[in-house]
Write an enzyme that holds these catalytic residues in place. Structure first.
Site, mmCIF file in Angstrom:
data_model
loop_
_atom_site.group_PDB
_atom_site.id
_atom_site.type_symbol
_atom_site.label_atom_id
_atom_site.label_comp_id
_atom_site.label_asym_id
_atom_site.label_seq_id
_atom_site.Cartn_x
_atom_site.Cartn_y
_atom_site.Cartn_z
ATOM 1 N N CYS A 54 0.844 -1.198 0.000
ATOM 2 C CA CYS A 54 0.000 0.000 0.000
ATOM 3 C C CYS A 54 0.883 1.254 0.000
ATOM 4 C CB CYS A 54 -0.918 -0.002 1.219
ATOM 5 S SG CYS A 54 -2.061 1.421 1.237
ATOM 6 N N CYS A 58 -0.137 5.237 6.756
ATOM 7 C CA CYS A 58 -0.863 5.048 8.015
ATOM 8 C C CYS A 58 0.084 4.448 9.055
ATOM 9 C CB CYS A 58 -2.071 4.140 7.805
ATOM 10 S SG CYS A 58 -3.165 4.692 6.473
ATOM 11 N N CYS A 61 -0.198 0.649 10.228
ATOM 12 C CA CYS A 61 -0.460 -0.414 9.257
ATOM 13 C C CYS A 61 0.792 -1.128 8.756
ATOM 14 C CB CYS A 61 -1.237 0.142 8.075
ATOM 15 S SG CYS A 61 -1.752 -1.153 6.933
ATOM 16 N N CYS A 98 -16.005 -9.914 4.890
ATOM 17 C CA CYS A 98 -15.472 -8.578 4.638
ATOM 18 C C CYS A 98 -14.178 -8.710 3.848
ATOM 19 C CB CYS A 98 -15.216 -7.844 5.941
ATOM 20 S SG CYS A 98 -16.674 -7.683 6.979
ATOM 21 N N CYS A 130 -19.151 -7.359 2.612
ATOM 22 C CA CYS A 130 -18.607 -6.044 2.946
ATOM 23 C C CYS A 130 -17.275 -5.886 2.227
ATOM 24 C CB CYS A 130 -18.416 -5.916 4.459
ATOM 25 S SG CYS A 130 -17.683 -4.338 5.000
ATOM 26 N N CYS A 190 -20.050 1.020 7.250
ATOM 27 C CA CYS A 190 -19.284 0.502 8.386
ATOM 28 C C CYS A 190 -18.103 1.444 8.581
ATOM 29 C CB CYS A 190 -18.809 -0.925 8.084
ATOM 30 S SG CYS A 190 -17.730 -1.637 9.356
ATOM 31 N N ARG A 262 -18.747 -3.268 16.707
ATOM 32 C CA ARG A 262 -17.877 -4.409 16.402
ATOM 33 C C ARG A 262 -16.659 -4.451 17.329
ATOM 34 N NH1 ARG A 262 -19.207 -6.908 11.943
ATOM 35 N NH2 ARG A 262 -20.604 -5.855 10.484
#
Length: 360
Positions: A54, A58, A61, A98, A130, A190, A262
């Protein structure tokens, strides 16, 4: 009956969060019972359909290409691989799959077409689908909806104020815009965040203000505890204490009564007793399976044992909203537009992110 409010202030939420724990638990449990079956918990399976590489920064992450972690990158999974994983999840008690891809944003083309086919395939298995694919345009959201998508995940992560200490490659407004694009379809939202990233309690309250102010409020709010991964900028953060998690779950339940809260990342560090307190406080959804994208998660058999012990039942699919119809690709009303939206890049530097990037 508690009312749904969209005008919560940070001060009001802090007052709830800091209540004596017994009073907080009682209030949250009372609200929970008004809107939900307290003995039913949704079980979802999170599947990384494209891992690593990616371009974002972040700070939490391990999939960010710029950090030196042990995550091995993988190309986009095939539709058949995803179907096999979905069937396995369904047999283990999951009602939702998901799918997450380590992308900054969705790009029209063969890979997105493949994801749309995954959505069609899983929806036909009578499971909720999802996706969390990064930022999406309105047309892309409509294409996902047409394929049969049930929910789209796009977390705010934290308060707008603290966000700039976590991520410098995308703006907070872009996250809100993506949620707004999803809201132009029949797909549910979500959106939640992560605690334990070095933020203050005020930032946790700020995140809940942002989520609760959305109208309608998200149908699902994941509360994640940071899983500190070696090589990421947040590798040295202290683990979140169970009482912080309980308070965050309870406060979320009170502020967003209809939402499914969640209990997400960080469950491996929680005892069964701690998780039971979270369920009592209003959590009514978990992720099952041995991994959450790239970080560890309790084994599904352990979760089913815990459910049996606590007298909890897995929620059936499509309880909160009717199953969406699937439109096949050849009958689609929405075609790829080849869009190249100018998602923002704030451009400031975050010192700990830069240090992690240069560390070998």
């Amino acid at each position: 009956m508690s009312e749904i409010r969209h005008n919560w202030t940070k001060e009001e939420i802090l007052e709830i969060y800091n209540k004596p724990i017994m009073e907080l638990l009682y209030e949250a449990a009372t609200v929970h019972r008004q809107f939900h079956d307290p003995n039913t918990v949704q079980v979802s399976t999170l599947l990384s359909i494209k891992t690593g590489g990616c371009p974002e920064d972040c700070g939490y992450c391990p999939q960010a290409a710029r950090y030196h972690t042990d995550v091995e990158g993988n190309d986009l999974m095939s539709v058949q691989q995803v179907k096999a994983q979905a069937l396995r999840a369904k047999s283990s008690g999951s009602s939702r799959v998901c799918m997450g891809a380590a992308w900054r944003n969705v790009k029209d083309g063969p890979e997105f077409d493949q994801v749309l086919e995954m959505v069609r395939t899983i929806n036909k298995l009578d499971m909720e689908v999802c996706c969390t694919l990064g930022m999406i345009t309105e047309n892309q959201a409509k294409r996902l909806a047409e394929a049969g998508l049930y929910a789209y995940n796009h977390n705010l992560d934290t308060s707008e104020e603290y966000y700039k200490e976590v991520i410098s490659t995308r703006g907070y407004e872009d996250r809100l815009q993506t949620i707004d694009n999803v809201r132009k379809t029949n797909v549910t939202v979500c959106s939640g965040g992560i605690i334990g990233m070095g933020e203050k309690v005020e930032d946790r309250a700020g995140m809940l203000v942002a989520l609760a102010s959305l109208n309608p409020q998200p149908e699902s709010v994941p509360i994640n505890a940071l899983v500190a991964v070696e090589g990421t900028p947040m590798a040295e953060e202290k683990p979140v204490e169970i009482w912080e998690m309980v308070r965050m779950v309870a406060t979320t339940r009170i502020v967003m009564p209809e939402t499914q809260v969640r209990l997400s990342a960080g469950r491996t560090g929680m005892s069964r007793e701690g998780q039971a307190l979270c369920f009592f406080a209003g959590a009514n959804s978990i992720f099952a399976g041995d991994k959450l994208l790239t970080t560890p998660n309790p084994d599904v058999n352990e979760d089913m044992e815990m459910f049996k012990l606590l007298g909890l039942n897995p929620q059936k699919p499509f309880i909160k909203k009717m199953k969406p119809e699937t439109v096949e690709a050849e009958a689609s009303q929405y075609q790829p537009l080849g869009e190249k939206p100018r998602w923002s890049r704030p451009g400031h530097k975050i010192e700990r992110n830069e240090n992690a990037r240069s560390r070998k």
